[in-house]
Write an enzyme that holds these catalytic residues in place. Structure first.
Site, PDB file in Angstrom:
ATOM      1  N   ASP A 167      34.686  19.847  17.768  1.00 27.21           N
ATOM      2  CA  ASP A 167      35.104  21.228  17.929  1.00 27.21           C
ATOM      3  C   ASP A 167      35.542  21.375  19.386  1.00 27.21           C
ATOM      4  O   ASP A 167      35.109  20.614  20.256  1.00 27.21           O
ATOM      5  CB  ASP A 167      33.927  22.156  17.620  1.00 27.21           C
ATOM      6  CG  ASP A 167      34.188  23.587  18.039  1.00 27.21           C
ATOM      7  OD1 ASP A 167      35.184  24.159  17.566  1.00 27.21           O
ATOM      8  OD2 ASP A 167      33.410  24.104  18.859  1.00 27.21           O
TER       9      ASP A 167
ATOM     10  N   ASP B 117      29.104  23.362  18.079  1.00 20.99           N
ATOM     11  CA  ASP B 117      28.013  24.125  18.673  1.00 20.99           C
ATOM     12  C   ASP B 117      27.902  25.545  18.149  1.00 20.99           C
ATOM     13  O   ASP B 117      26.966  26.259  18.491  1.00 20.99           O
ATOM     14  CB  ASP B 117      28.165  24.184  20.196  1.00 20.99           C
ATOM     15  CG  ASP B 117      29.234  25.188  20.621  1.00 20.99           C
ATOM     16  OD1 ASP B 117      30.264  25.282  19.922  1.00 20.99           O
ATOM     17  OD2 ASP B 117      29.029  25.875  21.634  1.00 20.99           O
TER      18      ASP B 117
ATOM     19  N   CYS C 195       0.841  -1.205   0.000  1.00 21.28           N
ATOM     20  CA  CYS C 195       0.000   0.000   0.000  1.00 21.28           C
ATOM     21  C   CYS C 195       0.874   1.252   0.000  1.00 21.28           C
ATOM     22  O   CYS C 195       0.636   2.200  -0.757  1.00 21.28           O
ATOM     23  CB  CYS C 195      -0.918   0.016   1.218  1.00 21.28           C
ATOM     24  SG  CYS C 195      -2.099  -1.342   1.295  1.00 21.28           S
TER      25      CYS C 195
END
Length: 726
Positions: free
Chosen positions: A418, A615, A19
């Site tokens: 980082d 960040d 389906c």
């Protein structure tokens, strides 16, 4: 490229993977549709289209033309829809109980006959019991089969309707001929068992998407708005940006905002997964749905409705749960040809048995093939695991933006961090100041703060805090320009001032004396120069402490067999000092933001599966370049937008949890696909050989889907924290 939009649709009427594949095919035929993904487990479709050519109504009509229902998903919680679902489920339960009641005498007679006894029900009675089961209870299968065939495809409903109808019709003919050997028990029991399986499947799927339901219930209902010197209670939906709202102890914050009066502690665990309350003071941000645990405070509303953090998290989780992992393509390809192949296999089974002189046995072997081959479990194998995995992640403050990111994350062998704000607290403090001849420390701080006041960089905030702490007057600055990764410059009192790295400032002014640099640049310290016009005014040393859990995270990654790298724009000496404290061997220092992405890409070209963790705004290119980008939730919005996985806690250990979650989810997907495929590979031949009766085949088919969903639900027990096995 033409403008595109996305729409999420709630799909009704799907019964199996065929389906979902059918809807993707028919909607994908529309010229203006660029992408369509249909998820069987969540019963949703995501369509990317060109708005100027078609609209949402055209897409809905195309889905309905294929025989299914569709409507746009609302952003807000649809309580009426939830009530409708509960009522529908209760109706389905009542229908199943009726079916079981009518089928019970037929099953009892079957066992009597298996024990060597004779039928105790008259033929007309068995026919009477079986008829409402076949055409009332089984109507959903006929309806689904009709729509599927009208759309030019075959699905599970076609197999069930065809198999049970043949058994029912054959039994009716035998009864009309006066035979007591009819097989009404077969058709009725198969319908009842499969109906029961669909009920259990719906219940299990509802549990697998419980994360969204629990998130949706977190929002406050009433807000205490301060108006005209009084306090008025209004529904949260009536709040506007700028409203002043009082939040009492024990209440949920009604919307995102900023504290303007009072201090308290707030539980933000729904968003970050961090159980400890967070202190809040005037000027601090609060998020809607967090719980005020201490004293009353007044807040100013900054975001309402779909713009709040809670609404964004819900949308993100919904999108992730409606996505497909690349491994799902295998199941989609199989499902696309599965049903026609099963119909052919059933026909061959009947023909072969008939040729051997056992037409009656061949008929029921063919029915067993039709019933046992329904590809429900295959279509549920991947999406249910992704739904549970992303829901578990959301509860732990790990927001995964799609199943494809989970699949890539489980293969990560290299993590690049980082430094500032990721491995460190991101709150460097000025530890010492050197002033050149003719200047003093106050001059250096004043000029640096004048420029940095317009910067969001952690170094800028540290300079501002130092200036305020020392009571330094900060002059106004103009034409301030930030040079990512190097520094910032502007005009103060008619003179151009530069603040930044030695290489940035030295290009316009004399460099820092070597002996001064040695004195300032201690282990883990960052040296920032300040120049006015072409004269070096002074320098500052800043230090940033590593996060308490950073070393444990690095050790855990090593234990998982993952290489750890640190990527930073800081000086080599500073970077190496931090790396030594954390036990990181691979360091890339003095890297500009534009070069960060190139460094990550180089690792990928070397054959590594790279996860980049950052960040800040300057991390966004590297996050996008990585195989998996992870952004700390404490960072900039642009980093969260670019990242594939958002870590809403500022903890480095959240990276470990994200990777373990990805590995656990992929294990479940592989288990589900294995058992779904093995089930069909073994079941079809056994049914064709006549080893399995249609009743056993129906029970097995019903339980296979339930077992796949239940296996996915076991993922909620996965131990993804540090200390769990990888």
């Amino acid at each position: 490229m033409a403008e595109t939009r996305e729409v999420d649709l709630r799909i009704t009427g799907m019964t199996c993977a065929a389906c979902a594949a059918r809807i993707e095919k028919v909607v994908g035929r529309l010229d203006a549709v660029r992408e369509v993904t249909v998820n069987l487990a969540s019963e949703r479709a995501r369509v990317v289209y060109e708005p100027g050519v078609i609209d949402v109504g055209d897409i809905v009509r195309q889905v309905e033309k294929a025989g299914y229902g569709a409507e746009p998903v609302r952003d807000e919680v649809d309580e009426e829809e939830e009530i409708r679902k509960r009522r529908a489920y209760r109706r389905h339960v009542a229908t199943f109980l009726l079916s079981a009641l009518l089928t019970a005498p037929l099953v009892a007679q079957m066992f009597v006959m298996l024990a060597g006894g004779r039928p105790f029900l008259p033929g007309w009675a068995a026919w009477l019991f079986a008829t409402p089961v076949q055409f009332y209870v089984g109507w959903r299968f006929y309806k689904g089969a009709y729509h599927a065939l009208r759309g030019g495809a075959a699905n599970m409903d076609v197999l069930v309707a065809l198999g049970t109808t043949v058994a029912y019709a054959y039994s009716a003919i035998l009864t009309l001929k006066g035979s007591r050997e009819a097989y009404f028990d077969t058709s009725a029991t198969v319908v009842t068992l499969i109906y029961m399986g669909k009920l259990l499947e719906e219940r299990a799927k509802a549990r697998s998407s419980a994360a969204i339901a629990s998130l949706a219930k977190l929002g406050a209902k009433v807000a205490h708005v301060l108006r005209d010197g009084g306090e008025v209670d209004v529904p949260v939906e009536a709040l506007s940006v700028g409203d002043l709202v009082r939040v009492r102890p024990g209440e949920r914050v009604p919307a995102d905002g900023v504290v303007v009066d009072g201090s308290t502690h707030v539980d933000e665990s729904f968003l970050t997964g961090e159980p400890l309350p967070v202190p809040k003071h005037p000027g601090d941000e609060v998020v809607g749905a967090s719980v005020n645990q201490a004293r009353a405070f007044v807040m100013r509303v900054t975001k309402v409705g779909r713009d709040t953090a809670l609404a964004q998290v819900i949308r993100l989780v919904e999108r992730a749960q409606g996505s497909k992992a690349p491994v799902q393509r295998l199941a989609d390809r199989i499902s696309g040809v599965f049903v026609p192949a099963v119909l052919a296999a059933a026909l061959v089974t009947f023909v072969v048995w008939s040729a051997l002189g056992h037409a009656s046995h061949g008929l029921f072997a063919a029915i067993a093939v039709l019933v046992i081959a329904c590809p429900c479990s295959l279509g549920l194998a991947t999406p249910t695991a992704i739904m549970v995995g992303t829901g578990l992640g959301a509860e732990r403050g790990i927001l995964v933006k799609g199943g494809e990111h989970l699949e890539r994350a489980h293969r990560v062998d290299t993590v690049v961090f980082d430094k500032t704000g990721t491995l460190t607290l991101g709150r460097p403090a000025v530890t010492s100041i050197w002033a050149a001849e003719g200047a003093d420390e106050a001059d250096v701080l004043a000029l640096a703060a004048a420029i940095e006041v317009q910067s969001e960089h952690p170094i800028g905030r540290a300079v501002m805090e130092a200036a305020k702490a020392r009571g330094v007057a900060i002059p106004a600055a103009a034409d301030v320009i930030a040079v990512p990764g190097r520094g910032i410059e502007g005009v103060v009192e008619g003179a151009r001032v530069r603040v930044g790295s030695p290489s940035f400032v030295s290009s316009a002014a004399p460099g820092l004396p070597e002996e001064v640099h040695r004195k300032l640049a201690g282990p883990g310290h960052t040296v920032v120069l300040v120049a006015r016009e072409e004269k070096l005014l002074g320098a500052m040393a800043l230090a940033d402490e590593v996060k308490p859990d950073a070393r444990a995270a690095v050790d855990a990654l090593r234990a998982m067999g993952v290489d750890v790298w640190m990527l930073t724009g800081d000086a080599e000496e500073t970077a190496q000092a931090v790396a030594a404290r954390l036990g990181i061997e691979h360091v890339m220092a003095e890297v500009l933001p534009g070069d960060k992405a190139a460094k990550v890409e180089a690792l990928r070209k070397a054959g590594r599966v790279v996860a980049m963790v950052g960040d800040g705004i300057n991390d966004a290119p590297a996050l996008a370049a990585a195989g998996v980008g992870m952004a700390m939730g404490t960072g900039a919005d642009v980093a969260l937008e670019v990242a594939d996985i958002a870590l809403m806690r500022g903890e480095v250990l959240a990276v470990i949890e994200a990777l373990r979650l990805a590995r656990a989810t992929m294990r479940k997907i592989r288990q589900n696909l294995f058992w779904a495929l093995v089930y069909n590979v073994l079941g079809i031949p056994l049914a064709a050989l006549g080893v399995l009766s249609p009743i056993i085949a129906g029970a097995a088919m019903a339980l296979s889907s339930v077992s796949v969903v239940s296996n996915s639900l076991l993922l909620r027990r996965a131990r993804v924290g540090v200390g769990a096995s990888a």
